[in-house]
Design a protein around this motif. Structure first.
Motif, PDB file in Angstrom:
ATOM      1  N   TYR A  26       2.570  -6.586 -52.625  1.00  0.00           N
ATOM      2  CA  TYR A  26       2.231  -6.751 -53.780  1.00  0.00           C
ATOM      3  C   TYR A  26       0.619  -6.840 -53.833  1.00  0.00           C
ATOM      4  CZ  TYR A  26       6.981  -8.207 -55.354  1.00  0.00           C
ATOM      5  OH  TYR A  26       8.213  -7.888 -55.285  1.00  0.00           O
ATOM      6  N   ILE A  53       7.649  -8.953 -47.718  1.00  0.00           N
ATOM      7  CA  ILE A  53       8.993  -9.315 -46.639  1.00  0.00           C
ATOM      8  C   ILE A  53       8.737 -10.912 -46.801  1.00  0.00           C
ATOM      9  CG2 ILE A  53       9.892  -9.295 -44.272  1.00  0.00           C
ATOM     10  CD1 ILE A  53      10.318  -6.756 -45.804  1.00  0.00           C
ATOM     11  N   HIS A  78      11.216 -16.166 -44.256  1.00  0.00           N
ATOM     12  CA  HIS A  78      12.435 -16.692 -43.837  1.00  0.00           C
ATOM     13  C   HIS A  78      13.382 -15.892 -42.945  1.00  0.00           C
ATOM     14  CE1 HIS A  78      16.562 -18.374 -44.771  1.00  0.00           C
ATOM     15  NE2 HIS A  78      16.219 -18.918 -43.721  1.00  0.00           N
ATOM     16  N   GLY A 135      13.486 -12.057 -43.605  1.00  0.00           N
ATOM     17  CA  GLY A 135      13.121 -10.831 -43.536  1.00  0.00           C
ATOM     18  C   GLY A 135      13.841  -9.891 -44.987  1.00  0.00           C
ATOM     19  N   CYS A 136      14.088 -10.672 -45.937  1.00  0.00           N
ATOM     20  CA  CYS A 136      14.235  -9.833 -46.924  1.00  0.00           C
ATOM     21  C   CYS A 136      13.328  -9.589 -47.936  1.00  0.00           C
ATOM     22  CB  CYS A 136      15.382 -10.611 -47.821  1.00  0.00           C
ATOM     23  SG  CYS A 136      16.881 -11.160 -47.199  1.00  0.00           S
ATOM     24  N   PRO A 137      13.250  -8.371 -48.777  1.00  0.00           N
ATOM     25  CA  PRO A 137      12.130  -8.300 -49.506  1.00  0.00           C
ATOM     26  C   PRO A 137      12.163  -8.976 -50.635  1.00  0.00           C
ATOM     27  CG  PRO A 137      13.181  -6.210 -49.078  1.00  0.00           C
ATOM     28  CD  PRO A 137      14.138  -7.664 -48.590  1.00  0.00           C
ATOM     29  N   VAL A 138      10.944  -9.743 -51.145  1.00  0.00           N
ATOM     30  CA  VAL A 138      11.258 -10.708 -52.300  1.00  0.00           C
ATOM     31  C   VAL A 138      11.014  -9.926 -53.548  1.00  0.00           C
ATOM     32  CG1 VAL A 138      10.240 -12.688 -50.989  1.00  0.00           C
ATOM     33  CG2 VAL A 138       8.454 -11.310 -52.481  1.00  0.00           C
ATOM     34  N   ASP A 139      11.542 -10.522 -54.651  1.00  0.00           N
ATOM     35  CA  ASP A 139      11.475  -9.796 -56.000  1.00  0.00           C
ATOM     36  C   ASP A 139      10.486 -10.894 -56.836  1.00  0.00           C
ATOM     37  OD1 ASP A 139      12.258  -7.233 -56.496  1.00  0.00           O
ATOM     38  OD2 ASP A 139      14.594  -8.057 -56.251  1.00  0.00           O
ATOM     39  N   PRO A 185      15.850 -12.797 -52.907  1.00  0.00           N
ATOM     40  CA  PRO A 185      17.213 -12.741 -53.455  1.00  0.00           C
ATOM     41  C   PRO A 185      18.103 -13.061 -52.115  1.00  0.00           C
ATOM     42  CG  PRO A 185      16.456 -10.626 -52.887  1.00  0.00           C
ATOM     43  CD  PRO A 185      15.289 -11.617 -52.849  1.00  0.00           C
ATOM     44  N   CYS A 186      17.710 -13.383 -51.151  1.00  0.00           N
ATOM     45  CA  CYS A 186      18.850 -13.674 -50.074  1.00  0.00           C
ATOM     46  C   CYS A 186      19.099 -15.067 -50.356  1.00  0.00           C
ATOM     47  CB  CYS A 186      18.339 -13.225 -48.695  1.00  0.00           C
ATOM     48  SG  CYS A 186      18.546 -11.317 -48.458  1.00  0.00           S
ATOM     49  N   HIS A 187      17.956 -16.020 -49.655  1.00  0.00           N
ATOM     50  CA  HIS A 187      18.314 -17.359 -49.728  1.00  0.00           C
ATOM     51  C   HIS A 187      17.406 -18.351 -50.668  1.00  0.00           C
ATOM     52  CE1 HIS A 187      19.343 -15.518 -45.774  1.00  0.00           C
ATOM     53  NE2 HIS A 187      20.479 -16.014 -45.926  1.00  0.00           N
ATOM     54  N   ASP A 188      17.039 -17.579 -51.477  1.00  0.00           N
ATOM     55  CA  ASP A 188      16.601 -18.267 -52.757  1.00  0.00           C
ATOM     56  C   ASP A 188      15.077 -19.084 -52.537  1.00  0.00           C
ATOM     57  OD1 ASP A 188      18.566 -17.797 -53.957  1.00  0.00           O
ATOM     58  OD2 ASP A 188      19.660 -19.665 -53.831  1.00  0.00           O
TER      59      ASP A 188
END
Lengths: 151, 597
Positions: free
Chosen positions: A61, A76, A79, A81-85, A96-99
């Motif tokens: 970003y 990324i 926490h 390794g998920c990409p944030v939105d 989107p994975c663990h908020d």
């Protein structure tokens, strides 16, 4: 991935449109004046027996903080390794994975009880040739409070 | 026949083995509650057989994995059935393992002298979970890729050896070929080998100690054959029936090819791991290790100690209570995870988009180009229909709109300051532009500095005052200019109206319609002050104007805010091509293939 090198982003320091928010899930009547945008980072990558000269190795970003200054953060989540939105309503980022919840500058939202142990990872930015934006793209180890580059 | 079998028995002694297997004593007679071990052996056999056949068509590398699974799913004869059975049987195994564990605990079959056999069973439970986890990644689709990223990130927080452990599993610092070769070796070699070894030990110990009868015994003892074999066979068939039903009814998903640069907000583990996923949400910051490792390890430790706990008078009751609360807890966490997702509109939207991308990738793989050599990731990356809306939303929609939205369907709060580009250069679009009522609306020049420019004034005055004959000529001009675009959607009309288009072209350069006072058309006009109408809306023309609207051929110095996306290298030539092709409706689709001459 090879040792971190600077990659040029498809963005110009001068073009304000480059940074305007387009993909926010905004509610009706809401406006946001922040200037930021997600960019893919293209770089050379070695995958075992293949060498790719110019492929997407990640995304950042990019946020305009002054007329001649931008900041970059890795998308990324530190926490797991998920990409944030974007968070709905243009209030920062949400994993989107663990908020986990982050502010636009990448810091953790205070009091949100996010699972992430640290804020989103800021990356080094350089402006070259007057307008080109270059980012030193790196990933960092997940699940730790301190930023340790993955090598 | 009898002589032949006798000959075989003399040399192998198989009859004794068969007798030994089938005449095992079942104390208290056959019962339905004893079937779980047999169903698990059966499902293991199913997995080995279907797994070997899948192996024959699977290719573990980041370039070929998705393509080979797509081939199995969509091209190979019976491949969808094979993959479906393997997929749903894996899920069935997890359920059957829990049922088996419940039966063993409830009936007290875990107590002395059967401790070791019980531990073998717990080991098998963990191995099957490992098989599920490694199998999930193998298609190398977005779903498996991002879910497994989370799993391997968790491995990295293991104390002392975390990062090294992660690198060992992932096969380097980053996901790639070696992640797949390692996961595949684990999934098809190491773990099944361990399962077979443990099952052998499990069955051996079971036969050594005999079956633990459920008290009180309702019937006299029976041999395994035929009553218990019948019950076991019925149970196995029921499992197979359920697996086949799920395969035929629901099929197996194959998400879009894994793309490290493309967010996948729909990433979730398989449903039987959702409780672990949900648990992670409750441990903020440094306490992650509690939810990810310490708590599951402690629970596992208690489960492991159950045979010893069961020795005490209240121990068995404690074990029953612990197992029950564990199952309730897991069920509750699973429900919480599912409930949170279903009531989250972003997640629901992400799942919908994932389905669209999945279908599109499979459609493209079936298309004339198939999966390119550089790998399936290129399928969607080079597809205008998939990338056009995303690129438009990110790069164009802060000023432009597409049918009123941002290309992806979102309605934006920022005011529209440039034309709506849906159907750009089509007859309908040009008719709107040349309509005195619409020309200064937000869908055309309204938001720009041209909202009181020459063109707007011209359309309002001159076009507004056209008589009937003039309007017929205007229609021909529109057809002629629109034909310059060569739009796929207008191919038939352009062909049909060739004569009118030819007349229209003459009118564009003629004096009556006054187009050529500002625009050049088909020949160089040094005095032109407005965008070139030659090839208007064609791929080349659009690439030109998006690349550099300040070029003399387009708006020159009068350009209003539109960035030079190509000239200033804001977008790559490939990205510009994708946006332009999408705007022009140039993409592969089966409906196009069928309507081509």
């Amino acid at each position: 991935m090879q040792a971190a090198e600077f990659s040029r982003l498809a963005a110009s320091i001068h073009a304000d449109e480059t940074f305007s928010i387009a993909d926010f899930p905004l509610q009706h009547g809401q406006t946001v004046t922040l200037r930021l945008r997600r960019f893919e980072v293209l770089a050379g990558r070695v995958d075992a027996w293949n060498r790719f000269p110019n492929v997407a190795v990640g995304a950042v970003y990019l946020r305009r903080v002054a007329a001649d200054k931008v900041e970059a953060i890795n998308v990324i989540c530190p926490h797991a390794g998920c990409p944030v939105d974007y968070r709905p309503g243009g209030k920062g980022y949400l994993c989107p994975c663990h908020d986990s919840q982050f502010n636009f500058d990448g810091t953790l939202v205070a009091g949100a009880r996010s699972p992430s142990p640290r804020g989103l990872d800021a990356l080094e930015v350089e402006v070259r040739e007057g307008s080109e934006i270059w980012v030193k793209f790196q990933n960092f180890e997940a699940g730790k409070a301190e930023k340790v580059p993955v090598t | 026949m009898r002589a032949l079998l006798g000959w075989l028995d003399q040399r192998t002694g198989y009859k004794q083995l068969v007798d030994h297997l089938l005449l095992e004593n079942v104390p208290g007679g056959s019962r339905w509650r004893y079937v779980w071990g047999s169903t698990l052996t059966f499902t293991l056999m199913v997995q080995v057989i279907t797994g070997v056949f899948l192996w024959m068509a699977y290719s573990p590398s980041s370039q070929t994995a998705w393509a080979s699974v797509n081939y199995i799913q969509n091209e190979m004869w019976g491949g969808w059935l094979l993959r479906g059975i393997h997929h749903y049987t894996a899920q069935a195994m997890n359920i059957l393992l829990v049922l088996h564990l419940m039966q063993v605990i409830v009936d007290g079959a875990y107590k002395a002298p059967r401790e070791v056999n019980y531990w073998f069973g717990i080991g098998l439970l963990l191995l099957v979970m490992g098989l599920s986890l490694t199998g999930y990644l193998l298609p190398w689709d977005q779903k498996g890729y991002w879910a497994t990223k989370v799993a391997t990130s968790i491995a990295a927080i293991t104390p002392f050896i975390g990062p090294e452990l992660q690198k060992l599993i992932v096969g380097g610092a980053d996901y790639g070929h070696h992640t797949l070769t390692r996961f595949f070796a684990l999934h098809a070699g190491v773990l099944p080998g361990a399962v077979v070894a443990l099952v052998a030990g499990h069955v051996y110990l079971f036969r050594r100690h005999g079956l633990t009868a459920k008290e009180p015994r309702r019937k006299p003892d029976e041999p395994f054959w035929p009553e218990q074999v019948l019950k076991d066979a019925v149970a196995c068939l029921a499992v197979l029936g359920a697996v086949l039903y799920l395969t035929v009814r629901y099929g197996v998903e194959l998400a879009a090819p894994a793309d490290p640069a493309e967010n996948y907000a729909a990433a979730r583990p398989e449903w039987y791991f959702l409780f672990l996923f949900q648990l992670l949400k409750y441990f903020p910051g440094r306490s992650e290790i509690i939810g990810a490792m310490i708590l599951p390890s402690l629970i596992l430790f208690v489960v492991f100690l159950m045979p010893f706990l069961g020795r005490w008078r209240l121990g068995h009751r404690f074990n029953l209570g612990f197992l029950a609360s564990l199952l309730v807890g897991v069920g509750l966490l699973t429900w919480l995870a599912m409930h949170a997702d279903q009531s989250n509109p972003s997640y629901v939207a992400a799942v919908k988009q994932a389905r669209i991308d999945s279908e599109r990738a499979q459609t493209l793989a079936r298309g004339p180009l198939g999966v390119p050599a550089e790998g399936a990731v290129a399928l969607l990356r080079t597809d205008p229909l998939s990338q056009g809306p995303r690129l438009f939303a990110r790069n164009c929609a802060s000023c432009h709109r597409f049918g009123g939205h941002d290309g992806l369907g979102a309605h934006l709060a920022d005011p529209q300051s440039a034309p709506d580009l849906k159907g750009f250069a089509s007859r309908a679009w040009l008719t709107g532009l040349l309509d005195p009522k619409q020309v200064a609306g937000t869908n055309f020049f309204g938001g720009t500095k041209f909202n009181d420019g020459k063109m707007v004034r011209f359309v309002r005055k001159h076009v507004g005052e056209l008589d009937a004959a003039g309007r017929v000529e205007l229609a021909k001009v529109i057809k002629a200019v629109s034909a310059e675009a060569g739009l796929k959607s207008q191919r038939l009309e352009d062909k049909r109206d060739a004569a009118e288009i030819e007349e229209g072209r003459k009118l564009v350069v003629g004096e009556s319609m006054r187009c050529s006072e500002c625009h050049q058309f088909r020949k160089v006009d040094e005095d032109a002050t407005a965008p070139d109408l030659t090839g208007y809306g064609s791929r080349e023309w659009l690439l030109g104007i998006v690349g550099n609207p300040k070029h003399a051929r387009f708006y020159g110095k009068r350009n209003d805010r539109m960035p030079a996306f190509g000239e200033d290298k804001i977008l790559t030539p490939e990205a510009l091509g994708l946006i332009v092709d999408w705007l022009r409706g140039e993409w592969y689709g089966p409906e196009v293939a069928s309507d081509s001459p």
